[in-house]
Design a protein around this motif. Structure first.
Motif, short mmCIF file in Angstrom:
data_model
loop_
_atom_site.label_atom_id
_atom_site.label_comp_id
_atom_site.label_asym_id
_atom_site.label_seq_id
_atom_site.Cartn_x
_atom_site.Cartn_y
_atom_site.Cartn_z
N ASN A 48 42.22 15.46 13.75
CA ASN A 48 41.76 15.19 15.26
C ASN A 48 40.13 14.91 15.28
O ASN A 48 39.51 16.02 14.73
N PRO A 49 39.66 13.69 15.64
CA PRO A 49 38.11 13.82 15.40
C PRO A 49 37.38 14.67 16.53
O PRO A 49 36.05 14.93 16.05
N LEU A 50 37.90 15.18 17.59
CA LEU A 50 37.19 15.89 18.56
C LEU A 50 37.07 17.58 18.04
O LEU A 50 36.36 18.12 18.25
N ILE A 51 38.40 17.77 17.88
CA ILE A 51 38.57 19.19 17.40
C ILE A 51 38.70 19.69 16.12
O ILE A 51 38.71 21.00 15.82
N GLY A 52 39.23 18.82 15.21
CA GLY A 52 39.31 19.24 13.79
C GLY A 52 38.33 19.89 12.97
O GLY A 52 38.58 20.89 12.28
N ILE A 84 37.75 36.03 18.77
CA ILE A 84 37.74 34.79 17.62
C ILE A 84 37.11 33.63 18.14
O ILE A 84 36.33 32.88 17.42
N HIS A 85 37.58 33.30 19.33
CA HIS A 85 37.01 32.00 19.84
C HIS A 85 35.73 32.06 20.59
O HIS A 85 35.00 31.05 20.58
N GLN A 86 35.28 33.35 20.81
CA GLN A 86 33.79 33.36 21.28
C GLN A 86 32.90 33.34 20.03
O GLN A 86 31.87 32.72 20.37
N ASN A 87 33.39 33.74 18.88
CA ASN A 87 32.53 33.68 17.74
C ASN A 87 32.45 32.30 17.18
O ASN A 87 31.57 31.77 16.67
N LEU A 88 33.64 31.66 17.18
CA LEU A 88 33.55 30.24 16.84
C LEU A 88 32.52 29.41 17.93
O LEU A 88 31.78 28.55 17.54
N HIS A 89 32.54 29.83 19.39
CA HIS A 89 31.77 29.06 20.24
C HIS A 89 30.21 29.25 19.98
O HIS A 89 29.49 28.42 20.22
N LEU A 90 29.77 30.53 19.38
CA LEU A 90 28.58 30.90 18.88
C LEU A 90 28.02 29.85 17.89
O LEU A 90 26.97 29.44 17.92
N LYS A 91 29.12 29.17 17.09
CA LYS A 91 28.65 28.42 15.82
C LYS A 91 28.52 27.20 16.32
O LYS A 91 27.88 26.31 15.74
N LYS A 92 29.55 26.92 17.08
CA LYS A 92 29.43 25.12 17.68
C LYS A 92 30.14 25.48 19.06
O LYS A 92 31.23 25.84 19.16
N ALA A 93 29.31 24.83 19.98
CA ALA A 93 29.60 25.21 21.39
C ALA A 93 31.12 24.42 21.66
O ALA A 93 31.10 22.99 21.34
N MET A 94 32.18 25.10 22.10
CA MET A 94 33.18 24.48 22.72
C MET A 94 32.97 23.99 24.08
O MET A 94 32.48 24.75 24.91
N GLN A 95 33.50 22.70 24.43
CA GLN A 95 33.34 21.93 25.74
C GLN A 95 34.96 21.87 26.19
O GLN A 95 35.83 21.73 25.54
N LYS A 96 34.75 21.39 27.49
CA LYS A 96 36.10 21.04 27.88
C LYS A 96 36.92 20.10 27.38
O LYS A 96 37.99 20.43 27.35
N ILE A 97 36.31 19.05 27.08
CA ILE A 97 36.98 17.94 26.29
C ILE A 97 37.66 18.66 24.94
O ILE A 97 38.62 18.16 24.62
N HIS A 98 37.13 19.55 24.34
CA HIS A 98 37.81 20.26 23.04
C HIS A 98 39.12 20.88 23.63
O HIS A 98 40.12 20.94 23.01
N PHE A 99 39.06 21.67 24.74
CA PHE A 99 39.97 22.44 25.27
C PHE A 99 41.16 21.55 25.83
O PHE A 99 42.36 21.71 25.56
N ASN A 100 40.73 20.46 26.50
CA ASN A 100 41.78 19.36 26.97
C ASN A 100 42.46 18.60 25.68
O ASN A 100 43.54 18.37 25.66
N THR A 101 41.66 18.49 24.73
CA THR A 101 42.29 17.74 23.69
C THR A 101 43.24 18.56 22.75
O THR A 101 44.26 18.11 22.28
#
Length: 129
Positions: free
Chosen positions: A31-35, A74-91
């Motif tokens: 997926n281009p948004l979350i891959g 795990i997800h907090q650490n990922l978020h520190l590396k690349k911000a997760m936004q609402k569109i990522h969760f929705n996708t």
């Protein structure tokens, strides 16, 4: 002649969860948004990752207690590396629900989608505090 469609059944075994996760990740990784979160940020090896994620969802469905990692951390650490936004969760949620709906129907199928929504919502709220 049209092939007979097999009616969908509910999630009932670990093999069902494994099949569901393999299909979901085959979509999510591309997926281009979350891959990118899987391939470049977390750099998961799907073969290594799948047993853990299957344990996680098996625990959600049957309270088996096999999963021991901290999903939020795990997800907090990922978020520190690349911000997760609402569109990522929705996708993520859309792909997850689509994969469930294409393969299963029943109480556990509905429950896993509800749990996915709850988990995504909590993680999204917690990482944005």
């Amino acid at each position: 002649m049209k092939e007979e469609e097999v009616p969908l059944r509910d999630i009932s075994t670990r093999k069902d969860i494994e099949s569901l996760m393999k299909q979901f990740y085959s979509k999510a990784l591309k997926n281009p948004l979350i891959g990118v979160f899987f391939t470049e940020i977390a750099k998961i090896n799907l073969e290594d990752h799948l047993p853990h994620i299957i344990d996680f969802w098996e625990q959600q469905l049957s309270y088996s207690g096999n999963y021991k990692k901290n999903v939020l951390e795990i997800h907090q650490n990922l978020h520190l590396k690349k911000a997760m936004q609402k569109i990522h969760f929705n996708t993520w949620l859309s792909l997850f629900n689509e994969t469930v709906d294409n393969n299963f129907v029943g109480k556990k199928a509905d429950f896993i989608k509800t749990r996915a929504l709850s988990i995504a919502t909590v993680i999204e709220l917690k990482i944005n505090l």
